[in-house]
Design an enzyme around this catalytic site. Structure first.
Site, PDB file in Angstrom:
ATOM      1  N   GLY A  54       0.814  -1.221   0.000  1.00  0.00           N
ATOM      2  CA  GLY A  54       0.000   0.000   0.000  1.00  0.00           C
ATOM      3  C   GLY A  54       0.847   1.270   0.000  1.00  0.00           C
ATOM      4  N   GLU A  63       1.683   1.828  -3.512  1.00  0.00           N
ATOM      5  CA  GLU A  63       0.431   2.228  -4.183  1.00  0.00           C
ATOM      6  C   GLU A  63       0.054   3.670  -3.840  1.00  0.00           C
ATOM      7  OE1 GLU A  63      -1.581  -1.216  -2.548  1.00  0.00           O
ATOM      8  OE2 GLU A  63      -1.922  -2.011  -4.540  1.00  0.00           O
ATOM      9  N   GLU A  90       2.851  -8.295  -1.626  1.00  0.00           N
ATOM     10  CA  GLU A  90       1.638  -8.913  -1.071  1.00  0.00           C
ATOM     11  C   GLU A  90       1.599 -10.419  -1.269  1.00  0.00           C
ATOM     12  OE1 GLU A  90       1.738  -6.100  -2.778  1.00  0.00           O
ATOM     13  OE2 GLU A  90       0.312  -4.637  -1.974  1.00  0.00           O
TER      14      GLU A  90
HETATM   15  N1  CO8 Z   1       2.003  -3.707   8.872  1.00  0.00           N
HETATM   16  C1  CO8 Z   1       2.124  -3.694  10.220  1.00  0.00           C
HETATM   17  N2  CO8 Z   1       3.308  -3.541  10.846  1.00  0.00           N
HETATM   18  C2  CO8 Z   1       4.426  -3.412  10.089  1.00  0.00           C
HETATM   19  C3  CO8 Z   1       4.367  -3.426   8.691  1.00  0.00           C
HETATM   20  C4  CO8 Z   1       3.094  -3.575   8.080  1.00  0.00           C
HETATM   21  N3  CO8 Z   1       2.942  -3.543   6.740  1.00  0.00           N
HETATM   22  N4  CO8 Z   1       5.623  -3.279   8.214  1.00  0.00           N
HETATM   23  C5  CO8 Z   1       6.418  -3.173   9.281  1.00  0.00           C
HETATM   24  N5  CO8 Z   1       5.722  -3.255  10.426  1.00  0.00           N
HETATM   25  C6  CO8 Z   1       6.190  -3.189  11.787  1.00  0.00           C
HETATM   26  C7  CO8 Z   1       6.860  -4.485  12.229  1.00  0.00           C
HETATM   27  O1  CO8 Z   1       5.891  -5.434  12.651  1.00  0.00           O
HETATM   28  C8  CO8 Z   1       7.730  -4.010  13.364  1.00  0.00           C
HETATM   29  O2  CO8 Z   1       6.946  -3.827  14.486  1.00  0.00           O
HETATM   30  P1  CO8 Z   1       7.501  -4.334  15.957  1.00  0.00           P
HETATM   31  O3  CO8 Z   1       8.735  -3.507  16.176  1.00  0.00           O
HETATM   32  O4  CO8 Z   1       6.385  -4.014  16.885  1.00  0.00           O
HETATM   33  O5  CO8 Z   1       7.796  -5.779  15.804  1.00  0.00           O
HETATM   34  C9  CO8 Z   1       8.173  -2.613  12.897  1.00  0.00           C
HETATM   35  O6  CO8 Z   1       7.219  -2.217  11.910  1.00  0.00           O
HETATM   36  C10 CO8 Z   1       9.546  -2.608  12.254  1.00  0.00           C
HETATM   37  O7  CO8 Z   1       9.547  -3.585  11.228  1.00  0.00           O
HETATM   38  P2  CO8 Z   1      10.696  -4.718  11.091  1.00  0.00           P
HETATM   39  O8  CO8 Z   1      11.213  -5.073  12.430  1.00  0.00           O
HETATM   40  O9  CO8 Z   1      10.143  -5.807  10.254  1.00  0.00           O
HETATM   41  O10 CO8 Z   1      11.803  -3.860  10.307  1.00  0.00           O
HETATM   42  P3  CO8 Z   1      12.903  -4.427   9.312  1.00  0.00           P
HETATM   43  O11 CO8 Z   1      13.815  -3.282   9.031  1.00  0.00           O
HETATM   44  O12 CO8 Z   1      13.491  -5.696   9.819  1.00  0.00           O
HETATM   45  O13 CO8 Z   1      12.105  -4.811   7.955  1.00  0.00           O
HETATM   46  C11 CO8 Z   1      10.493  -4.422   6.188  1.00  0.00           C
HETATM   47  C12 CO8 Z   1      11.479  -3.781   7.219  1.00  0.00           C
HETATM   48  C13 CO8 Z   1      11.305  -5.190   5.130  1.00  0.00           C
HETATM   49  C14 CO8 Z   1       9.749  -3.279   5.545  1.00  0.00           C
HETATM   50  C15 CO8 Z   1       9.540  -5.381   6.942  1.00  0.00           C
HETATM   51  O14 CO8 Z   1       8.981  -4.698   8.052  1.00  0.00           O
HETATM   52  C16 CO8 Z   1       8.391  -5.881   6.093  1.00  0.00           C
HETATM   53  O15 CO8 Z   1       8.571  -6.763   5.284  1.00  0.00           O
HETATM   54  N6  CO8 Z   1       7.184  -5.289   6.268  1.00  0.00           N
HETATM   55  C17 CO8 Z   1       5.987  -5.733   5.581  1.00  0.00           C
HETATM   56  C18 CO8 Z   1       5.979  -5.269   4.148  1.00  0.00           C
HETATM   57  C19 CO8 Z   1       4.742  -5.785   3.451  1.00  0.00           C
HETATM   58  O16 CO8 Z   1       4.500  -6.961   3.321  1.00  0.00           O
HETATM   59  N7  CO8 Z   1       3.905  -4.834   2.959  1.00  0.00           N
HETATM   60  C20 CO8 Z   1       2.675  -5.163   2.278  1.00  0.00           C
HETATM   61  C21 CO8 Z   1       1.528  -5.176   3.246  1.00  0.00           C
HETATM   62  S1  CO8 Z   1      -0.007  -5.696   2.500  1.00  0.00           S
HETATM   63  C22 CO8 Z   1      -0.543  -4.321   1.666  1.00  0.00           C
HETATM   64  O17 CO8 Z   1       0.081  -3.281   1.696  1.00  0.00           O
HETATM   65  C23 CO8 Z   1      -1.812  -4.451   0.874  1.00  0.00           C
HETATM   66  C24 CO8 Z   1      -2.338  -3.075   0.498  1.00  0.00           C
HETATM   67  C25 CO8 Z   1      -3.767  -3.189   0.072  1.00  0.00           C
HETATM   68  C26 CO8 Z   1      -4.504  -1.864   0.270  1.00  0.00           C
HETATM   69  C27 CO8 Z   1      -5.966  -2.062   0.271  1.00  0.00           C
HETATM   70  C28 CO8 Z   1      -6.422  -2.705   1.546  1.00  0.00           C
HETATM   71  C29 CO8 Z   1      -7.920  -2.979   1.583  1.00  0.00           C
END
Ligand code: CO8
Length: 258
Positions: A109, A112, A132
Protein backbone atom coordinates in the site's frame (compact mmCIF):
# COMPACT_ATOMS: atom_id res chain seq x y z
CA UNK A 1 -4.52 20.86 11.90
CA UNK A 2 -3.69 18.30 14.57
CA UNK A 3 -3.68 14.60 13.84
CA UNK A 4 -2.51 11.42 15.53
CA UNK A 5 -0.94 9.50 12.67
CA UNK A 6 0.20 12.27 10.35
CA UNK A 7 1.63 15.77 10.64
CA UNK A 8 0.08 18.36 8.35
CA UNK A 9 1.68 21.78 8.08
CA UNK A 10 1.87 24.65 5.65
CA UNK A 11 5.36 25.49 4.37
CA UNK A 12 4.84 28.69 2.46
CA UNK A 13 2.39 27.82 -0.30
CA UNK A 14 3.05 24.09 0.08
CA UNK A 15 0.96 21.72 2.20
CA UNK A 16 3.32 19.16 3.72
CA UNK A 17 1.85 15.89 5.00
CA UNK A 18 4.25 13.63 6.92
CA UNK A 19 3.10 10.08 7.66
CA UNK A 20 3.92 9.71 11.32
CA UNK A 21 3.69 6.18 12.60
CA UNK A 22 7.42 5.50 12.79
CA UNK A 23 7.35 2.45 15.08
CA UNK A 24 5.30 0.53 12.51
CA UNK A 25 7.24 1.96 9.53
CA UNK A 26 4.18 4.07 8.69
CA UNK A 27 2.01 0.99 8.13
CA UNK A 28 -1.28 2.28 6.74
CA UNK A 29 -4.00 1.71 9.29
CA UNK A 30 -7.52 2.98 8.79
CA UNK A 31 -7.27 6.13 10.95
CA UNK A 32 -4.02 7.12 9.23
CA UNK A 33 -5.62 6.93 5.79
CA UNK A 34 -8.72 8.77 7.07
CA UNK A 35 -6.50 11.54 8.46
CA UNK A 36 -4.59 11.69 5.19
CA UNK A 37 -7.89 12.16 3.33
CA UNK A 38 -8.94 14.92 5.75
CA UNK A 39 -5.62 16.75 5.43
CA UNK A 40 -5.77 16.58 1.64
CA UNK A 41 -9.34 17.94 1.72
CA UNK A 42 -8.24 20.83 3.95
CA UNK A 43 -5.23 21.71 1.81
CA UNK A 44 -7.30 21.48 -1.33
CA UNK A 45 -9.78 24.01 0.11
CA UNK A 46 -7.05 26.34 1.41
CA UNK A 47 -6.43 29.08 -1.12
CA UNK A 48 -2.97 29.76 0.31
CA UNK A 49 -1.84 26.28 -0.74
CA UNK A 50 -0.86 25.58 -4.35
CA UNK A 51 0.78 22.16 -4.12
CA UNK A 52 0.94 19.27 -1.63
CA UNK A 53 3.82 16.97 -0.66
CA UNK A 54 3.32 13.60 1.06
CA UNK A 55 6.37 12.13 2.74
CA UNK A 56 7.32 9.57 5.40
CA UNK A 57 10.43 8.97 7.48
CA UNK A 58 14.04 8.30 6.48
CA UNK A 59 13.44 4.54 6.95
CA UNK A 60 10.00 4.22 5.38
CA UNK A 61 7.60 6.17 3.25
CA UNK A 62 5.15 3.41 4.22
CA UNK A 63 5.76 -0.34 4.58
CA UNK A 64 2.27 -1.18 3.34
CA UNK A 65 -1.16 -1.66 4.79
CA UNK A 66 -1.21 -2.64 8.45
CA UNK A 67 -0.86 -6.42 8.47
CA UNK A 68 -1.85 -6.75 12.15
CA UNK A 69 -5.09 -4.94 11.37
CA UNK A 70 -5.90 -7.18 8.38
CA UNK A 71 -4.75 -10.57 9.53
CA UNK A 72 -8.08 -11.79 10.92
CA UNK A 73 -10.34 -10.14 8.36
CA UNK A 74 -13.12 -12.23 6.88
CA UNK A 75 -14.27 -11.61 3.32
CA UNK A 76 -17.24 -9.71 4.76
CA UNK A 77 -14.98 -7.51 6.93
CA UNK A 78 -12.85 -6.62 3.92
CA UNK A 79 -15.75 -6.07 1.53
CA UNK A 80 -18.16 -4.27 3.84
CA UNK A 81 -15.58 -2.27 5.76
CA UNK A 82 -13.72 -1.15 2.63
CA UNK A 83 -10.86 -0.50 5.03
CA UNK A 84 -7.99 1.74 4.00
CA UNK A 85 -9.27 2.25 0.48
CA UNK A 86 -12.49 4.09 1.34
CA UNK A 87 -10.58 7.38 1.57
CA UNK A 88 -7.88 6.32 -0.83
CA UNK A 89 -9.25 8.04 -3.90
CA UNK A 90 -8.80 11.44 -2.26
CA UNK A 91 -5.15 11.41 -3.36
CA UNK A 92 -6.28 10.92 -6.93
CA UNK A 93 -9.28 13.24 -6.89
CA UNK A 94 -7.43 16.13 -5.23
CA UNK A 95 -7.33 18.80 -7.94
CA UNK A 96 -4.12 20.38 -6.70
CA UNK A 97 -0.84 18.59 -7.53
CA UNK A 98 0.37 16.03 -4.99
CA UNK A 99 4.03 14.98 -4.93
CA UNK A 100 5.26 11.85 -3.12
CA UNK A 101 8.68 12.34 -1.52
CA UNK A 102 9.86 8.80 -0.87
CA UNK A 103 12.77 7.63 1.30
CA UNK A 104 13.27 4.07 2.46
CA UNK A 105 10.55 1.46 2.04
CA UNK A 106 7.52 2.09 -0.17
CA UNK A 107 5.97 -1.37 -0.12
CA UNK A 108 2.51 -2.73 -0.87
CA UNK A 109 0.00 0.00 0.00
CA UNK A 110 2.98 2.36 0.50
CA UNK A 111 4.08 1.90 -3.11
CA UNK A 112 0.43 2.23 -4.18
CA UNK A 113 0.06 5.46 -2.21
CA UNK A 114 3.18 6.89 -3.85
CA UNK A 115 1.87 5.85 -7.28
CA UNK A 116 -1.47 7.57 -6.59
CA UNK A 117 0.40 10.87 -6.29
CA UNK A 118 1.10 12.95 -9.39
CA UNK A 119 4.79 12.19 -9.38
CA UNK A 120 7.41 10.65 -7.15
CA UNK A 121 10.68 12.21 -6.07
CA UNK A 122 12.83 9.46 -4.60
CA UNK A 123 15.72 9.58 -2.15
CA UNK A 124 18.63 7.38 -3.18
CA UNK A 125 17.60 5.13 -0.25
CA UNK A 126 14.11 4.41 -1.67
CA UNK A 127 12.96 0.81 -2.18
CA UNK A 128 9.75 0.06 -4.03
CA UNK A 129 7.86 -3.21 -4.09
CA UNK A 130 4.55 -5.06 -4.10
CA UNK A 131 5.29 -7.96 -1.72
CA UNK A 132 1.64 -8.91 -1.07
CA UNK A 133 2.13 -12.32 -2.71
CA UNK A 134 4.29 -13.29 0.29
CA UNK A 135 1.26 -12.70 2.57
CA UNK A 136 -1.14 -14.77 0.52
CA UNK A 137 -2.90 -11.75 -0.97
CA UNK A 138 -2.58 -9.54 -4.03
CA UNK A 139 -2.19 -5.76 -4.28
CA UNK A 140 -5.51 -4.06 -3.52
CA UNK A 141 -5.02 -0.34 -4.04
CA UNK A 142 -3.71 -0.06 -7.58
CA UNK A 143 -0.51 -2.13 -7.58
CA UNK A 144 -1.55 -4.38 -10.46
CA UNK A 145 -3.00 -1.42 -12.39
CA UNK A 146 -0.81 1.65 -11.83
CA UNK A 147 2.52 -0.20 -11.74
CA UNK A 148 2.22 -1.65 -15.29
CA UNK A 149 1.13 1.77 -16.55
CA UNK A 150 4.26 3.28 -14.97
CA UNK A 151 6.90 0.63 -15.67
CA UNK A 152 5.40 -1.70 -18.29
CA UNK A 153 4.11 -5.25 -18.04
CA UNK A 154 7.41 -7.11 -17.68
CA UNK A 155 8.69 -5.25 -14.64
CA UNK A 156 5.23 -4.99 -13.04
CA UNK A 157 4.71 -8.76 -13.35
CA UNK A 158 8.21 -9.37 -12.02
CA UNK A 159 7.68 -7.13 -8.97
CA UNK A 160 4.16 -8.35 -8.13
CA UNK A 161 4.91 -12.04 -8.69
CA UNK A 162 8.39 -12.26 -7.17
CA UNK A 163 7.88 -9.68 -4.38
CA UNK A 164 11.39 -8.39 -4.96
CA UNK A 165 12.21 -4.77 -4.18
CA UNK A 166 13.33 -2.22 -6.77
CA UNK A 167 15.85 0.42 -5.73
CA UNK A 168 15.65 4.11 -6.66
CA UNK A 169 17.99 3.80 -9.66
CA UNK A 170 15.96 0.98 -11.19
CA UNK A 171 12.71 2.82 -10.40
CA UNK A 172 13.91 5.95 -12.16
CA UNK A 173 15.18 3.98 -15.15
CA UNK A 174 11.79 2.24 -15.37
CA UNK A 175 9.84 5.49 -15.22
CA UNK A 176 8.27 5.10 -11.78
CA UNK A 177 10.06 8.09 -10.26
CA UNK A 178 10.75 11.45 -11.83
CA UNK A 179 14.03 12.22 -10.07
CA UNK A 180 16.44 10.81 -7.48
CA UNK A 181 18.04 13.04 -4.88
CA UNK A 182 20.44 12.38 -1.98
CA UNK A 183 18.46 11.19 1.05
CA UNK A 184 19.44 14.18 3.19
CA UNK A 185 18.16 16.57 0.51
CA UNK A 186 14.84 14.84 -0.15
CA UNK A 187 12.53 17.20 1.68
CA UNK A 188 14.37 20.31 0.51
CA UNK A 189 14.14 19.15 -3.13
CA UNK A 190 10.49 18.10 -2.88
CA UNK A 191 9.45 21.32 -1.15
CA UNK A 192 11.45 23.31 -3.73
CA UNK A 193 9.68 21.53 -6.60
CA UNK A 194 6.31 22.06 -4.92
CA UNK A 195 6.98 25.75 -4.20
CA UNK A 196 7.88 26.25 -7.86
CA UNK A 197 4.62 24.60 -8.98
CA UNK A 198 2.69 26.69 -6.42
CA UNK A 199 4.17 29.88 -7.90
CA UNK A 200 2.41 29.29 -11.23
CA UNK A 201 -1.21 30.02 -12.09
CA UNK A 202 -3.31 27.52 -10.09
CA UNK A 203 -6.04 27.06 -12.73
CA UNK A 204 -3.36 26.30 -15.32
CA UNK A 205 -1.60 23.87 -12.98
CA UNK A 206 -4.95 22.15 -12.33
CA UNK A 207 -5.67 21.94 -16.06
CA UNK A 208 -2.26 20.38 -16.71
CA UNK A 209 -2.89 17.75 -14.03
CA UNK A 210 -6.32 17.01 -15.47
CA UNK A 211 -4.92 16.72 -18.98
CA UNK A 212 -2.00 14.43 -18.13
CA UNK A 213 -4.37 12.17 -16.17
CA UNK A 214 -6.73 12.16 -19.15
CA UNK A 215 -3.94 10.53 -21.17
CA UNK A 216 -4.46 7.36 -19.10
CA UNK A 217 -8.24 7.31 -19.39
CA UNK A 218 -8.97 8.08 -23.03
CA UNK A 219 -7.94 7.33 -26.59
CA UNK A 220 -5.19 9.51 -28.06
CA UNK A 221 -7.64 11.40 -30.26
CA UNK A 222 -10.05 12.08 -27.39
CA UNK A 223 -7.16 13.19 -25.19
CA UNK A 224 -5.79 15.48 -27.88
CA UNK A 225 -9.21 17.03 -28.39
CA UNK A 226 -9.64 17.58 -24.64
CA UNK A 227 -6.21 19.19 -24.49
CA UNK A 228 -6.89 21.44 -27.49
CA UNK A 229 -10.16 22.70 -25.99
CA UNK A 230 -8.50 23.47 -22.66
CA UNK A 231 -5.59 25.12 -24.46
CA UNK A 232 -8.10 27.40 -26.18
CA UNK A 233 -9.87 28.03 -22.86
CA UNK A 234 -6.59 29.13 -21.28
CA UNK A 235 -6.78 32.29 -23.38
CA UNK A 236 -9.74 33.35 -21.23
CA UNK A 237 -7.47 33.51 -18.16
CA UNK A 238 -6.06 36.76 -16.80
CA UNK A 239 -2.93 34.79 -15.96
CA UNK A 240 -2.37 33.99 -19.64
CA UNK A 241 -2.36 37.74 -20.38
CA UNK A 242 0.01 38.32 -17.48
CA UNK A 243 2.32 35.40 -18.35
CA UNK A 244 2.75 36.42 -21.97
CA UNK A 245 2.97 40.18 -21.21
CA UNK A 246 5.68 39.45 -18.65
CA UNK A 247 7.66 37.46 -21.22
CA UNK A 248 7.45 40.23 -23.81
CA UNK A 249 8.30 42.90 -21.23
CA UNK A 250 11.19 40.76 -19.92
CA UNK A 251 9.94 40.69 -16.32
CA UNK A 252 8.74 38.06 -13.85
CA UNK A 253 5.03 37.29 -14.16
CA UNK A 254 2.81 38.13 -11.19
CA UNK A 255 0.09 35.52 -11.51
CA UNK A 256 -3.15 36.59 -9.90
CA UNK A 257 -4.86 33.24 -9.47
CA UNK A 258 -2.47 31.25 -7.33
N1 CO8 B 1 2.00 -3.71 8.87
C1 CO8 B 1 2.12 -3.69 10.22
N2 CO8 B 1 3.31 -3.54 10.85
C2 CO8 B 1 4.43 -3.41 10.09
C3 CO8 B 1 4.37 -3.43 8.69
C4 CO8 B 1 3.09 -3.58 8.08
N3 CO8 B 1 2.94 -3.54 6.74
N4 CO8 B 1 5.62 -3.28 8.21
C5 CO8 B 1 6.42 -3.17 9.28
N5 CO8 B 1 5.72 -3.26 10.43
C6 CO8 B 1 6.19 -3.19 11.79
C7 CO8 B 1 6.86 -4.48 12.23
O1 CO8 B 1 5.89 -5.43 12.65
C8 CO8 B 1 7.73 -4.01 13.36
O2 CO8 B 1 6.95 -3.83 14.49
P1 CO8 B 1 7.50 -4.33 15.96
O3 CO8 B 1 8.73 -3.51 16.18
O4 CO8 B 1 6.38 -4.01 16.88
O5 CO8 B 1 7.80 -5.78 15.80
C9 CO8 B 1 8.17 -2.61 12.90
O6 CO8 B 1 7.22 -2.22 11.91
C10 CO8 B 1 9.55 -2.61 12.25
O7 CO8 B 1 9.55 -3.58 11.23
P2 CO8 B 1 10.70 -4.72 11.09
O8 CO8 B 1 11.21 -5.07 12.43
O9 CO8 B 1 10.14 -5.81 10.25
O10 CO8 B 1 11.80 -3.86 10.31
P3 CO8 B 1 12.90 -4.43 9.31
O11 CO8 B 1 13.82 -3.28 9.03
O12 CO8 B 1 13.49 -5.70 9.82
O13 CO8 B 1 12.10 -4.81 7.96
C11 CO8 B 1 10.49 -4.42 6.19
C12 CO8 B 1 11.48 -3.78 7.22
C13 CO8 B 1 11.30 -5.19 5.13
C14 CO8 B 1 9.75 -3.28 5.55
C15 CO8 B 1 9.54 -5.38 6.94
O14 CO8 B 1 8.98 -4.70 8.05
C16 CO8 B 1 8.39 -5.88 6.09
O15 CO8 B 1 8.57 -6.76 5.28
N6 CO8 B 1 7.18 -5.29 6.27
C17 CO8 B 1 5.99 -5.73 5.58
C18 CO8 B 1 5.98 -5.27 4.15
C19 CO8 B 1 4.74 -5.78 3.45
O16 CO8 B 1 4.50 -6.96 3.32
N7 CO8 B 1 3.91 -4.83 2.96
C20 CO8 B 1 2.67 -5.16 2.28
C21 CO8 B 1 1.53 -5.18 3.25
S1 CO8 B 1 -0.01 -5.70 2.50
C22 CO8 B 1 -0.54 -4.32 1.67
O17 CO8 B 1 0.08 -3.28 1.70
C23 CO8 B 1 -1.81 -4.45 0.87
C24 CO8 B 1 -2.34 -3.08 0.50
C25 CO8 B 1 -3.77 -3.19 0.07
C26 CO8 B 1 -4.50 -1.86 0.27
C27 CO8 B 1 -5.97 -2.06 0.27
C28 CO8 B 1 -6.42 -2.70 1.55
C29 CO8 B 1 -7.92 -2.98 1.58
Amino acid sequence: MTYEYIIAEAKGRVGLITLNRPKALNALCDPLVDELGDALTEFEADENIGCIVITGSDKAFAAGADISMMKDFSYMDAYKGDYITRNWEKVKTCRKPVIAAVAGYALGGGCELAMSCDFIIAADSAQFGQPEVKLGILPGAGGTQRLPRAVGKAKAMDLCLSARMMDATEAERAGLVSRIVPADKLLEEALGAAEKIASYSLPVVMMIKENVNRAFESSLNEGLLFERRQFHAAFALEDQKEGMAAFVEKRKPAFKHR
